[in-house]
Scaffold this motif. Structure first.
Motif: not given
Ligand code: NI
Ligand code: MN
Length: 230
Positions: A80-89
């Protein structure tokens, strides 16, 4: 504040403690019987059990629009981070997160977890969600497994279990799961969305109540369970 659980269809649930809104497996815009819109739903946290598209669903779009972090396996978060998600846990099996509404523990699931482009999604999971008032177990997609006994020791108020068969446990194994989990209430999910997982949920509920001490609650997409009243 009362803890509530609303079925949005398939494996998508919105859990609220009256303040925080926790969205699990938001397969909404492509779901045949969804009770919520991905472009309108308001959430604080997004929990994803595994990478399959009927669970990952609209996670990326909802997180980007609302800023809600995605809580998921490390590999799903990286994707998800590689696809522009800015917040992950990111987390992994057996781990627990402390969040404003309570805790989330990532539990075992016997299934698979590839992402929509075929990438490895890490281990599939379920979630044990605890607020001060209630403990909710969302099993994700899984087969029956004996370690559900260990989850039963956590004192589950509401178990949310797949009954569709074919891709997950079916009705018979889901009744055995209720015996192992010993929840106060149980609600089925992951059935009737597509032809291979059509089931008679009302008949299943009657069998649950004959064979276990749990109260089976059959919802229509959009219906809400109040954990205190139930
Ligand atoms: Ni799956
Ligand atoms: Mn599924």
């Amino acid at each position: 504040m009362p803890t509530t659980a609303t079925w949005l269809g398939h494996a998508a649930w919105l859990i609220s403690d009256g303040n925080a809104r926790v969205l699990v497996d938001p397969f909404l815009s492509d779901a045949p019987r969804s009770a919520a819109r991905a472009d309108a739903i308001d959430v604080d946290f997004i929990l994803v059990t595994h990478g399959h598209s009927d669970h990952l669903g609209d996670s990326l779009a909802i997180s980007r629009r609302t800023g809600a972090p995605v809580v998921a396996a490390f590999e799903i978060c990286q994707w998800l981070l590689a696809r522009g998600c800015e917040h992950t846990m990111p987390m992994n099996l057996g781990g627990r997160l402390n969040l404003p509404f309570g805790t989330v523990k990532m539990t075992l699931a016997h299934h698979s977890s590839s992402l929509p482009d075929g990438s490895y999604g890490g281990m599939p999971a379920g979630f044990l969600i605890k607020t001060p008032e209630a403990t909710i177990y969302h099993a994700g997609d899984t087969a029956l497994f004996l370690d559900m006994q260990l989850l039963g020791a956590e004192g589950i108020d509401l178990a949310i279990l797949p009954i569709g068969d074919c891709y997950t446990m079916g009705p018979d194994d889901a009744i055995e799961a209720v015996r192992l989990l010993r929840p106060r209430m149980v609600a089925p999910m992951h059935y009737d969305t597509f032809p291979p997982i059509e089931q008679d949920a009302d008949a299943w509920a009657r069998r649950v109540m004959q064979r276990t001490d749990a109260r089976a609650v059959i919802l229509a997409p959009g219906d809400t369970i109040d954990l205190l009243e139930g």
